[in-house]
Design a protein around this motif. Structure first.
Motif, PDB file in Angstrom:
ATOM      1  N   LEU A  10       0.856  -1.187   0.000  1.00  0.00           N
ATOM      2  CA  LEU A  10       0.000   0.000   0.000  1.00  0.00           C
ATOM      3  C   LEU A  10       0.888   1.232   0.000  1.00  0.00           C
ATOM      4  O   LEU A  10       1.584   1.522   0.975  1.00  0.00           O
ATOM      5  N   GLY A  11       0.897   1.954  -1.117  1.00  0.00           N
ATOM      6  CA  GLY A  11       1.780   3.094  -1.312  1.00  0.00           C
ATOM      7  C   GLY A  11       2.714   2.843  -2.475  1.00  0.00           C
ATOM      8  O   GLY A  11       2.873   1.693  -2.934  1.00  0.00           O
ATOM      9  N   SER A  12       3.336   3.924  -2.979  1.00  0.00           N
ATOM     10  CA  SER A  12       4.238   3.755  -4.124  1.00  0.00           C
ATOM     11  C   SER A  12       5.489   4.621  -3.996  1.00  0.00           C
ATOM     12  O   SER A  12       6.136   4.923  -4.985  1.00  0.00           O
ATOM     13  N   GLY A  13       5.815   5.014  -2.772  1.00  0.00           N
ATOM     14  CA  GLY A  13       6.998   5.826  -2.544  1.00  0.00           C
ATOM     15  C   GLY A  13       8.256   5.000  -2.381  1.00  0.00           C
ATOM     16  O   GLY A  13       8.330   3.840  -2.809  1.00  0.00           O
ATOM     17  N   THR A  14       9.244   5.593  -1.725  1.00  0.00           N
ATOM     18  CA  THR A  14      10.552   4.944  -1.591  1.00  0.00           C
ATOM     19  C   THR A  14      10.452   3.565  -0.955  1.00  0.00           C
ATOM     20  O   THR A  14      10.996   2.578  -1.468  1.00  0.00           O
ATOM     21  N   ALA A  15       9.771   3.466   0.193  1.00  0.00           N
ATOM     22  CA  ALA A  15       9.663   2.180   0.882  1.00  0.00           C
ATOM     23  C   ALA A  15       8.952   1.157   0.015  1.00  0.00           C
ATOM     24  O   ALA A  15       9.368  -0.012  -0.068  1.00  0.00           O
ATOM     25  N   ALA A  16       7.877   1.573  -0.630  1.00  0.00           N
ATOM     26  CA  ALA A  16       7.111   0.663  -1.476  1.00  0.00           C
ATOM     27  C   ALA A  16       7.944   0.164  -2.650  1.00  0.00           C
ATOM     28  O   ALA A  16       7.908  -1.028  -3.000  1.00  0.00           O
ATOM     29  N   GLN A  17       8.702   1.047  -3.258  1.00  0.00           N
ATOM     30  CA  GLN A  17       9.512   0.670  -4.414  1.00  0.00           C
ATOM     31  C   GLN A  17      10.577  -0.348  -4.039  1.00  0.00           C
ATOM     32  O   GLN A  17      10.784  -1.345  -4.735  1.00  0.00           O
ATOM     33  N   VAL A  18      11.261  -0.099  -2.925  1.00  0.00           N
ATOM     34  CA  VAL A  18      12.340  -0.999  -2.506  1.00  0.00           C
ATOM     35  C   VAL A  18      11.786  -2.372  -2.132  1.00  0.00           C
ATOM     36  O   VAL A  18      12.286  -3.402  -2.579  1.00  0.00           O
ATOM     37  N   ALA A  19      10.748  -2.386  -1.308  1.00  0.00           N
ATOM     38  CA  ALA A  19      10.204  -3.663  -0.832  1.00  0.00           C
ATOM     39  C   ALA A  19       9.574  -4.466  -1.961  1.00  0.00           C
ATOM     40  O   ALA A  19       9.769  -5.691  -2.047  1.00  0.00           O
ATOM     41  N   LEU A 311      12.475  10.278   7.379  1.00  0.00           N
ATOM     42  CA  LEU A 311      13.412  10.674   6.339  1.00  0.00           C
ATOM     43  C   LEU A 311      13.454   9.615   5.246  1.00  0.00           C
ATOM     44  O   LEU A 311      13.279   8.419   5.514  1.00  0.00           O
ATOM     45  N   THR A 312      13.715  10.035   4.020  1.00  0.00           N
ATOM     46  CA  THR A 312      13.734   9.113   2.889  1.00  0.00           C
ATOM     47  C   THR A 312      14.720   7.956   3.062  1.00  0.00           C
ATOM     48  O   THR A 312      14.373   6.801   2.789  1.00  0.00           O
ATOM     49  N   PRO A 313      15.966   8.194   3.511  1.00  0.00           N
ATOM     50  CA  PRO A 313      16.868   7.050   3.703  1.00  0.00           C
ATOM     51  C   PRO A 313      16.334   6.051   4.718  1.00  0.00           C
ATOM     52  O   PRO A 313      16.596   4.849   4.606  1.00  0.00           O
ATOM     53  N   VAL A 314      15.581   6.522   5.707  1.00  0.00           N
ATOM     54  CA  VAL A 314      14.981   5.624   6.687  1.00  0.00           C
ATOM     55  C   VAL A 314      13.909   4.764   6.028  1.00  0.00           C
ATOM     56  O   VAL A 314      13.780   3.570   6.316  1.00  0.00           O
ATOM     57  N   SER A 315      13.128   5.365   5.124  1.00  0.00           N
ATOM     58  CA  SER A 315      12.109   4.598   4.402  1.00  0.00           C
ATOM     59  C   SER A 315      12.744   3.461   3.617  1.00  0.00           C
ATOM     60  O   SER A 315      12.251   2.329   3.623  1.00  0.00           O
ATOM     61  N   SER A 316      13.840   3.759   2.946  1.00  0.00           N
ATOM     62  CA  SER A 316      14.547   2.732   2.178  1.00  0.00           C
ATOM     63  C   SER A 316      15.097   1.644   3.106  1.00  0.00           C
ATOM     64  O   SER A 316      14.982   0.447   2.823  1.00  0.00           O
ATOM     65  N   HIS A 317      15.670   2.073   4.222  1.00  0.00           N
ATOM     66  CA  HIS A 317      16.214   1.125   5.196  1.00  0.00           C
ATOM     67  C   HIS A 317      15.113   0.228   5.763  1.00  0.00           C
ATOM     68  O   HIS A 317      15.259  -0.997   5.823  1.00  0.00           O
ATOM     69  N   ASP A 318      13.996   0.837   6.165  1.00  0.00           N
ATOM     70  CA  ASP A 318      12.862   0.062   6.679  1.00  0.00           C
ATOM     71  C   ASP A 318      12.396  -0.976   5.664  1.00  0.00           C
ATOM     72  O   ASP A 318      12.071  -2.113   6.018  1.00  0.00           O
ATOM     73  N   ALA A 319      12.328  -0.554   4.411  1.00  0.00           N
ATOM     74  CA  ALA A 319      11.840  -1.451   3.363  1.00  0.00           C
ATOM     75  C   ALA A 319      12.754  -2.656   3.203  1.00  0.00           C
ATOM     76  O   ALA A 319      12.283  -3.793   2.999  1.00  0.00           O
ATOM     77  N   LYS A 320      14.054  -2.432   3.294  1.00  0.00           N
ATOM     78  CA  LYS A 320      14.999  -3.555   3.198  1.00  0.00           C
ATOM     79  C   LYS A 320      14.820  -4.509   4.372  1.00  0.00           C
ATOM     80  O   LYS A 320      14.880  -5.729   4.211  1.00  0.00           O
ATOM     81  N   VAL A 321      14.613  -3.940   5.573  1.00  0.00           N
ATOM     82  CA  VAL A 321      14.396  -4.761   6.761  1.00  0.00           C
ATOM     83  C   VAL A 321      13.111  -5.563   6.627  1.00  0.00           C
ATOM     84  O   VAL A 321      13.076  -6.786   6.857  1.00  0.00           O
ATOM     85  N   ALA A 322      12.021  -4.869   6.255  1.00  0.00           N
ATOM     86  CA  ALA A 322      10.730  -5.549   6.128  1.00  0.00           C
ATOM     87  C   ALA A 322      10.780  -6.632   5.062  1.00  0.00           C
ATOM     88  O   ALA A 322      10.263  -7.743   5.245  1.00  0.00           O
ATOM     89  N   ALA A 323      11.401  -6.326   3.922  1.00  0.00           N
ATOM     90  CA  ALA A 323      11.491  -7.308   2.843  1.00  0.00           C
ATOM     91  C   ALA A 323      12.289  -8.539   3.279  1.00  0.00           C
ATOM     92  O   ALA A 323      11.912  -9.679   2.974  1.00  0.00           O
TER      93      ALA A 323
END
Length: 448
Positions: A10-19, A311-323
């Motif tokens: 749900l969403g299409s931003g940084t976290a969504a793209q990475v995950a 912050l955007t880098p945190v979104s990317s980091h979270d996405a890697k963790v969640a994935a």
């Protein structure tokens, strides 16, 4: 018949793209859902377009500072042209992102998603069944709860202005107010900031904020702290903002009022109750693996998770963790050490690690070095009088506990302090490093 997926994002931003990309690479079936143009806040409504506009501001400021030092003439911000420059970046983003999804074999749905069960969501009447769901819907402006709130524009609206109004009032004193008031003032508007707190930029070191406030004064920005907005009134000439400070009422006229009082996870439309997803204090209740404690099918990342700094880098980091946890089972945990934060005023102000007050509250033993240094070459060559730092170094280990910078190149130099904090480099390690000279980084040895 249900559309069934291993993962619905749900969403299409940084976290969504990475995950979504990582799940698809693991041969999962993946769908993404967003009711706004694909790309997310950072690329479309936040960091990137803001920095595009700041580029024009930086150019104007550089000429003005260097006038009388070898540069002649005057420059101004041509607002429509600057906006067109910004759109040259943001305009193609949604189409490019949708194309990436197609190329990756990810199904993309346009519409507002909401849970209909613990493993189902609906999008415009179409139901998607998911083995897992990742909530990456970002953040929204906090509700102001004032009369006339419907007249208050968002930062999204500001970034789409065809013309800059003559009088702009910012409600709140954080990143948005600081950055956009600088931009508006340099573009010729009268900017006023109404901040409920005792100072602006509460997430940054108070001494450095004090130094930066000199630039607000130079620009003619009217900053009113300890001021609470009570209501907004529409008139035939624009708006009146009614506020109270020190028990006294005051009124500020405006052509545009911008919400800059903070943001919260954007969760309201999701019908989390139907998904069996519990909130705590308005935020998703997650375990240490970014997984919902009440519905183990559901994970979250980025601003929607509210676990780390927004912050955007945190979104990317979270996405890697969640994935990683989705694909291989719970094992990865987010690590927010050494994440720098920047307010892109001109000059910028930055922070990473612990603040002085926080370090003292923890009972740590450390030495502080702090100085305003407009006489240093980095500032002098740019005719910039606002340049300073504060660093915290642990006594026993020599580790960098925190760093706070304001002035030219601070937004780049702070990353080196972030690197040191995250990877355990000491003050001695930084002092021994031979940085290119003369650069902003070559000042680091003198800051610690």
């Amino acid at each position: 018949m249900l559309d069934t997926y291993d993962l619905v994002v749900l969403g299409s931003g940084t976290a969504a793209q990475v995950a979504s990309s990582r799940a698809r690479a693991a041969d999962w079936t993946v769908a993404v859902v967003d009711h706004r143009p694909f790309g997310g806040t950072c690329a479309l409504r936040g960091c990137d377009p803001k920095k595009m506009l700041v580029s024009g501001e930086e150019a104007v400021d550089a000429v003005r500072r260097m006038r009388g030092h070898g540069v002649e003439g005057d420059v101004r911000i041509a607002w429509p042209d600057l906006m067109a420059f910004k759109r040259s970046f943001t305009g193609p983003v949604p189409g490019k992102q949708e194309q990436r999804y197609r190329e990756q074999g990810i199904d993309a749905f346009h519409g507002l998603a909401r849970f209909t069960g613990p493993d189902t969501v609906t999008v415009d009447g179409r139901e998607l069944k998911a083995r897992h769901v990742l909530i990456a819907t970002g953040a929204r402006p906090v509700t102001l709860s004032i009369t006339g709130e419907e007249h208050v524009a968002t930062s999204d609206d500001f970034l789409e202005l065809e013309a800059l109004p003559a009088r702009v009032v910012f409600i709140g004193g954080g990143y948005i107010a600081a950055e956009f008031s600088h931009l508006a003032a340099r573009a010729g508007a009268k900017a006023t900031v109404l901040q409920r707190g005792a100072r602006m930029l509460p997430g940054f070191d108070p001494d450095l904020v004090g130094w930066l406030m000199e630039r607000f004064d130079d620009l003619g920005i009217d900053v009113r702290t300890s001021t609470t907005v009570q209501r907004v009134e529409a008139t035939d000439r624009g708006y009146l903002v009614h506020a109270v400070a020190g028990g006294r009422e005051q009124t500020v006229a405006a052509n545009l009022i911008v919400h800059s009082a903070g943001r919260v996870p954007d969760l309201e439309a999701l019908d989390l109750v139907a998904g069996g997803i519990v909130l705590e204090g308005g935020r998703l209740k997650l375990n240490e693996f970014l997984q919902s404690v009440s519905n183990p099918r559901v994970y979250a990342a980025g601003d929607a998770a509210g676990s780390g700094p927004p912050l955007t880098p945190v979104s990317s980091h979270d996405a890697k963790v969640a994935a990683a946890n989705l694909i291989k089972g719970n094992h990865a945990k987010p690590d927010y050490r050494g994440v720098p934060s920047v307010a892109f005023t001109v000059p910028p102000i930055t922070t990473v690690g612990l603040g002085e007050a926080e370090a003292r509250e923890r009972g740590l033993k450390f030495r502080v070095k702090s100085e305003k240094v407009p006489q240093w070459f980095t500032a002098r060559r740019l005719a910039e009088r606002i340049y300073g730092f504060k660093t915290l170094v642990e006594e026993d280990t020599g580790h960098i506990l925190g760093a706070h910078l304001v002035g030219p190149h601070a937004d780049e130099v702070i990353n080196l302090f972030g690197l040191a904090i995250r990877h355990g480099l000491t003050a001695a390690d930084l002092k021994e490093t031979m940085f290119a000279y003369p650069t902003g980084a070559s000042d680091i040895g003198y800051m610690i």
